[in-house]
Design a protein around this motif. Sequence first.
Motif, PDB file in Angstrom:
ATOM      1  N   ALA A   2       0.848  -1.189   0.000  1.00 13.80           N
ATOM      2  CA  ALA A   2       0.000   0.000   0.000  1.00 13.80           C
ATOM      3  C   ALA A   2       0.878   1.231   0.000  1.00 13.80           C
ATOM      4  N   SER A   3       0.335   2.320  -0.464  1.00 13.99           N
ATOM      5  CA  SER A   3       1.048   3.588  -0.479  1.00 13.99           C
ATOM      6  C   SER A   3       0.121   4.663   0.045  1.00 13.99           C
ATOM      7  N   ALA A  19      -4.967   5.345   1.416  1.00  8.62           N
ATOM      8  CA  ALA A  19      -4.023   4.254   1.164  1.00  8.62           C
ATOM      9  C   ALA A  19      -4.471   3.538  -0.097  1.00  8.62           C
ATOM     10  N   GLU A  21      -3.789   0.129  -2.582  1.00  7.02           N
ATOM     11  CA  GLU A  21      -3.207  -1.210  -2.596  1.00  7.02           C
ATOM     12  C   GLU A  21      -2.745  -1.540  -4.012  1.00  7.02           C
ATOM     13  N   GLU A  46       8.337   2.189   5.468  1.00  7.99           N
ATOM     14  CA  GLU A  46       7.104   1.414   5.553  1.00  7.99           C
ATOM     15  C   GLU A  46       6.560   1.647   6.959  1.00  7.99           C
ATOM     16  N   ALA A  59       2.398   0.236   5.094  1.00  9.60           N
ATOM     17  CA  ALA A  59       2.247   1.033   3.872  1.00  9.60           C
ATOM     18  C   ALA A  59       3.534   1.793   3.583  1.00  9.60           C
ATOM     19  N   THR A  61       5.191   4.865   2.738  1.00  6.36           N
ATOM     20  CA  THR A  61       4.639   6.183   3.042  1.00  6.36           C
ATOM     21  C   THR A  61       5.661   7.283   2.798  1.00  6.36           C
TER      22      THR A  61
END
Length: 124
Positions: A2-3, A19, A21, A46, A59, A61
């Motif tokens: 995820a970002s 977020a 995926e 992360e 995620a 980030t």
Amino acid sequence: AASAPSCARSGAGACVGTAFEFPDERAEEVKALLKKREGGSFCFPELQVRLPDGRTVPALTPVNDRTKRSYIGRKPLAARAAMARGATGDSGACAGYVRNIHRQLCTLGIEDEAVEEFVRAMDT
């Protein structure tokens, strides 16, 4: 994988965002795109993020690295707003980007006083 959207946190607090995926096999591609989009003043740890359903997931980030020379968060608000009014990039004017973020937050019902204050400063 995820970002999450860009986040510049100071101490305790929260960063509200979205977020996304992506399939694990696209992780390096997504990271490369984020690095290009965010620029050299961001690192990509992360982090654990909490989703609206209450789950916590790791995620990738983007986080603004305050040790980088390009970090402008210490400049006075008026100076940052003036920079935004005059800045342009591959995707257009910075002021337009900021106003779009403001519009999107309003649409989602998210009140962010820092964004509100920045938009007001850009308009003065």
